[in-house]
Write a protein that holds these residues in place. Structure first.
Motif, PDB file in Angstrom:
ATOM      1  N   GLY A  64       0.804  -1.290  -0.053  1.00 32.09           N
ATOM      2  CA  GLY A  64      -0.002  -0.126   0.058  1.00 32.09           C
ATOM      3  C   GLY A  64       0.775   1.327  -0.123  1.00 32.09           C
ATOM      4  N   SER A  65       2.170   1.103  -0.182  1.00 30.61           N
ATOM      5  CA  SER A  65       3.078   2.208  -0.085  1.00 30.61           C
ATOM      6  C   SER A  65       3.278   2.976  -1.385  1.00 30.61           C
ATOM      7  CB  SER A  65       4.350   1.758   0.553  1.00 30.61           C
ATOM      8  OG  SER A  65       5.155   1.172  -0.449  1.00 30.61           O
ATOM      9  N   ASP A  66       4.116   4.029  -1.407  1.00 31.94           N
ATOM     10  CA  ASP A  66       4.286   4.723  -2.885  1.00 31.94           C
ATOM     11  C   ASP A  66       5.857   4.410  -3.296  1.00 31.94           C
ATOM     12  OD1 ASP A  66       5.754   6.109  -1.028  1.00 31.94           O
ATOM     13  OD2 ASP A  66       5.344   7.988  -1.498  1.00 31.94           O
ATOM     14  N   TRP A  67       6.136   3.075  -3.104  1.00 30.68           N
ATOM     15  CA  TRP A  67       7.543   3.007  -3.158  1.00 30.68           C
ATOM     16  C   TRP A  67       7.605   3.031  -4.800  1.00 30.68           C
ATOM     17  CZ3 TRP A  67       9.415  -2.955  -3.989  1.00 30.68           C
ATOM     18  CH2 TRP A  67      10.722  -2.978  -4.114  1.00 30.68           C
ATOM     19  N   GLY A  68       6.990   2.569  -5.763  1.00 30.82           N
ATOM     20  CA  GLY A  68       7.118   2.764  -7.173  1.00 30.82           C
ATOM     21  C   GLY A  68       6.924   1.548  -7.962  1.00 30.82           C
ATOM     22  N   ARG A 101       8.140  -5.484 -10.898  1.00 36.01           N
ATOM     23  CA  ARG A 101       8.267  -5.245 -12.598  1.00 36.01           C
ATOM     24  C   ARG A 101       9.240  -4.035 -12.712  1.00 36.01           C
ATOM     25  NH1 ARG A 101       3.346  -6.819 -11.323  1.00 36.01           N
ATOM     26  NH2 ARG A 101       2.496  -8.634 -12.545  1.00 36.01           N
ATOM     27  N   PRO A 102       9.859  -3.918 -13.623  1.00 31.61           N
ATOM     28  CA  PRO A 102      10.933  -2.994 -13.588  1.00 31.61           C
ATOM     29  C   PRO A 102      10.355  -1.275 -13.652  1.00 31.61           C
ATOM     30  CG  PRO A 102      10.914  -3.911 -15.778  1.00 31.61           C
ATOM     31  CD  PRO A 102      10.151  -4.654 -14.837  1.00 31.61           C
ATOM     32  N   VAL A 103      10.778  -0.357 -13.304  1.00 34.25           N
ATOM     33  CA  VAL A 103      10.473   0.991 -13.415  1.00 34.25           C
ATOM     34  C   VAL A 103      11.467   1.702 -14.367  1.00 34.25           C
ATOM     35  CG1 VAL A 103      10.171   3.165 -12.192  1.00 34.25           C
ATOM     36  CG2 VAL A 103       9.682   0.958 -11.026  1.00 34.25           C
ATOM     37  N   ASP A 104      10.908   2.132 -15.428  1.00 33.74           N
ATOM     38  CA  ASP A 104      11.541   2.741 -16.657  1.00 33.74           C
ATOM     39  C   ASP A 104      12.700   4.154 -15.904  1.00 33.74           C
ATOM     40  OD1 ASP A 104      10.625   1.450 -18.483  1.00 33.74           O
ATOM     41  OD2 ASP A 104       8.959   2.969 -19.113  1.00 33.74           O
ATOM     42  N   GLY A 105      13.715   3.732 -16.173  1.00 31.60           N
ATOM     43  CA  GLY A 105      14.684   4.770 -15.677  1.00 31.60           C
ATOM     44  C   GLY A 105      15.370   4.651 -14.164  1.00 31.60           C
ATOM     45  N   ALA A 152      19.654   0.405 -10.283  1.00 32.74           N
ATOM     46  CA  ALA A 152      19.740  -0.547  -9.223  1.00 32.74           C
ATOM     47  C   ALA A 152      19.780  -0.046  -7.972  1.00 32.74           C
ATOM     48  CB  ALA A 152      20.941  -1.544  -9.299  1.00 32.74           C
ATOM     49  N   ALA A 153      20.568   1.106  -7.735  1.00 36.72           N
ATOM     50  CA  ALA A 153      20.523   1.548  -6.328  1.00 36.72           C
ATOM     51  C   ALA A 153      19.450   2.215  -6.005  1.00 36.72           C
ATOM     52  CB  ALA A 153      21.669   2.596  -6.366  1.00 36.72           C
ATOM     53  N   GLN A 154      18.630   2.559  -6.948  1.00 33.87           N
ATOM     54  CA  GLN A 154      17.240   3.456  -6.746  1.00 33.87           C
ATOM     55  C   GLN A 154      16.180   2.537  -5.903  1.00 33.87           C
ATOM     56  OE1 GLN A 154      16.225   6.023  -9.968  1.00 33.87           O
ATOM     57  NE2 GLN A 154      14.715   7.046  -9.152  1.00 33.87           N
ATOM     58  N   TYR A 155      16.239   1.327  -6.731  1.00 30.19           N
ATOM     59  CA  TYR A 155      15.365   0.204  -6.064  1.00 30.19           C
ATOM     60  C   TYR A 155      15.505   0.157  -4.458  1.00 30.19           C
ATOM     61  CZ  TYR A 155      13.719  -1.330 -10.495  1.00 30.19           C
ATOM     62  OH  TYR A 155      13.322  -0.985 -11.827  1.00 30.19           O
ATOM     63  N   PRO A 166      14.698  -6.222  -3.139  1.00 26.60           N
ATOM     64  CA  PRO A 166      13.945  -6.294  -4.393  1.00 26.60           C
ATOM     65  C   PRO A 166      14.439  -7.054  -5.299  1.00 26.60           C
ATOM     66  CG  PRO A 166      14.857  -3.888  -3.683  1.00 26.60           C
ATOM     67  CD  PRO A 166      15.451  -4.987  -2.754  1.00 26.60           C
ATOM     68  N   LEU A 167      13.702  -7.731  -6.065  1.00 28.58           N
ATOM     69  CA  LEU A 167      14.040  -8.664  -7.269  1.00 28.58           C
ATOM     70  C   LEU A 167      13.401  -8.445  -8.342  1.00 28.58           C
ATOM     71  CD1 LEU A 167      15.722 -11.402  -7.588  1.00 28.58           C
ATOM     72  CD2 LEU A 167      13.166 -12.424  -7.201  1.00 28.58           C
ATOM     73  N   VAL A 168      14.130  -7.647  -9.324  1.00 31.07           N
ATOM     74  CA  VAL A 168      13.553  -7.012 -10.552  1.00 31.07           C
ATOM     75  C   VAL A 168      13.380  -8.355 -11.635  1.00 31.07           C
ATOM     76  CG1 VAL A 168      13.755  -5.387 -12.212  1.00 31.07           C
ATOM     77  CG2 VAL A 168      14.365  -5.090  -9.983  1.00 31.07           C
ATOM     78  N   MET A 169      12.298  -8.191 -12.101  1.00 33.24           N
ATOM     79  CA  MET A 169      11.931  -9.245 -12.970  1.00 33.24           C
ATOM     80  C   MET A 169      11.769  -8.652 -14.711  1.00 33.24           C
ATOM     81  SD  MET A 169       7.919  -9.782 -11.925  1.00 33.24           S
ATOM     82  CE  MET A 169       7.466 -10.708 -13.761  1.00 33.24           C
ATOM     83  N   ASN A 170      12.354  -9.574 -15.508  1.00 30.75           N
ATOM     84  CA  ASN A 170      12.349  -9.200 -16.988  1.00 30.75           C
ATOM     85  C   ASN A 170      12.538  -7.645 -17.341  1.00 30.75           C
ATOM     86  OD1 ASN A 170      10.662 -11.620 -17.030  1.00 30.75           O
ATOM     87  ND2 ASN A 170       8.646 -10.769 -16.646  1.00 30.75           N
TER      88      ASN A 170
END
Length: 480
Positions: free
Chosen positions: A38-42, A77-81, A84-87, A126-130
């Motif tokens: 429910g957070s605004d993590w992104g 799911r990945p966030v455009d832009g 790695a550090a940002q996650y 965080p574990l980023v997929m695809n």
């Protein structure tokens, strides 16, 4: 003698994480999932995955006031832009903005850690997929700001297959027992993922339904024997590939000295386990198993014959003022720092604190140490209190409050009391016991030179009135 029933009781009462803590852990994780969702993590969350000892069912109860860790991966799911550090940084921000978590948060290279006051830590990563390739999963390295491939599901499946091959849940039981030996003895360093992988490599599909894993003590003996044989064939540090990802070498978690130490102590404990299994009488077997597992094993029994006599002799030796005799090192290496009596902390050549005690002296000041070949070295490895070390390289000592919070530098300063023992140090008039300023920030660098059982202690002093507000327990440095 196997003592199957005693070993089962010992695991249930001492080694295995008790059900109350498991239920509390699961409740906290569910609350954390709800909060993060429910957070605004992104990132858009796909699912959560248990990882590490928790997922593999090899987690054990903390010893000596230590902590048990639970690892949680959040698959997104990945966030455009986003880098790695940002996650990781944004994940830390989200938890720090919560009134529930803000005082429990620490951000590390790959994860955010939530530390509770009752010996529990939850690492969420965080574990980023695809991101660039369909089906590829990546963890996020904040320090290097790079994505690194990960295959947690495949690794967990490998662990489960090894447990199936062993039968009777033997792989998991043996792994828990070896972790307990590591934690209670504090004689070697081996991170859990590396240790679990090494143990897993000792079990193959053809072991299924064989006598090598017929019960828990036999499984432990089999694993330790095979692991020792494998290590003795490799005097130099070998590679230990991640079985799910061959490009990852778990042996990088060791330096050469730590590998050599691990190799030596596995050999020693393998011999102790063989002796316990070969013991003819119940009394003798209990004494020999207690040498392996410590005083908690069969603690209701009156039989203490062999080890108790040796430990009593060792403690008498220490109380007799033998701090500077070379025999002290062997005793501590064999039996661990628990054999050191309280009087050892007050060695005559130690200086006493010059600061007036504050109205309250905090005892939750905790020292950690990392080994490096040189003071300016970048590859540092964590070292346990009482771990046996060679007379080369050095240690960076750091201090925290309750293992989480930094000492508030604006309000307090730190002084280190470094006490040397051992015949060589004293003969060379280097048997220090005085107070020293930090080398860098609040950290202190100490070279490893002289054989002996040495101590580092941290004293936290309030700047406003020069009052002593915190004292750590001694961190014992055993130089062979």
């Amino acid at each position: 003698m196997k003592l199957v029933d005693e070993l089962k009781k010992f695991m249930n009462e001492t080694v295995n994480l008790n059900q109350t803590r498991i239920v509390l852990l699961e409740s906290r994780v569910e609350t954390m999932k709800t909060y993060l969702s429910g957070s605004d993590w992104g990132p858009s969350i796909s699912m959560f995955l248990e990882q590490g000892s928790w997922a593999h069912d090899t987690i054990i109860r903390p010893v000596d006031g230590g902590e048990f860790d639970a690892d949680l991966l959040v698959k997104v799911r990945p966030v455009d832009g986003w880098s790695a550090a940002q996650y990781v940084k944004e994940l830390g921000r989200v938890f720090r903005e919560s009134s529930r978590y803000k005082h429990k948060v620490q951000v590390y290279d790959f994860c955010v850690t939530i530390t509770y006051a009752d010996e529990c830590k939850i690492d969420i990563a965080p574990l980023v997929m695809n991101r660039e390739e369909q089906g590829k999963l990546e963890v996020c390295d904040k320090r290097e700001d790079v994505f690194r491939e990960s295959r947690p599901v495949e690794y967990t499946d490998w662990i489960r297959n090894k447990n199936r091959y062993s039968g009777n849940n033997s792989f998991r039981k043996a792994t828990r027992l070896i972790k307990y030996i590591r934690d209670i003895k504090k004689r070697f360093s081996c991170q859990s993922v590396l240790l679990t992988t090494l143990i897993g490599h000792q079990i193959e599909w053809w072991d299924k339904d064989t006598g090598a894993f017929s019960d828990t003590p036999t499984a432990l003996q089999t694993v330790m024997a095979r692991l020792d044989d494998w290590l003795q064939e490799r005097p130099e540090k070998p590679e230990v590939p991640n079985p799910a990802l061959n490009t990852e070498n778990f042996a990088e978690l060791w330096n050469d000295t730590q590998y050599a130490n691990f190799r030596n102590f596995v050999h020693k404990y393998r011999g102790w386990i063989d002796e316990a299994m070969a013991a003819v009488t119940r009394e003798d077997s209990i004494a020999k198993w207690r040498r392996v597992f410590g005083d908690e094993f069969a603690k209701a029994e009156l039989a203490r014959k062999s080890e108790a006599m040796e430990v009593a002799t060792a403690r008498t030796f220490l109380r007799a003022g033998a701090a500077h005799l070379d025999g002290l090192v062997k005793i501590v290496v064999d039996y661990g720092i628990s054999v050191i009596p309280a009087a050892f902390r007050n060695i005559p050549h130690q200086q006493q604190p010059r600061w007036i005690p504050a109205e309250r002296i905090f005892s939750n000041v905790v020292i950690s140490a990392r080994y490096g070949r040189a003071r300016s070295g970048v590859r540092l490895h964590p070292v346990q209190n009482g771990e046996a070390l060679p007379p080369r390289g050095g240690l960076w000592f750091d201090v925290r409050i309750e293992k989480v919070a930094s000492v508030p530098a604006a309000d307090c300063y730190v002084r280190w009391r470094i006490t040397n023992t051992g015949g060589v140090a004293i003969a060379l008039k280097k048997g220090r016991g005085g107070f020293y300023s930090p080398t860098e920030g609040i950290r202190r660098w100490e070279p490893l030179e002289f054989r002996g059982v040495h101590m580092a202690e941290a004293f936290v002093v309030r700047r406003s009135d020069d009052r002593l507000v915190g004292i750590s327990q001694p961190f014992h440095v055993v130089i062979q």
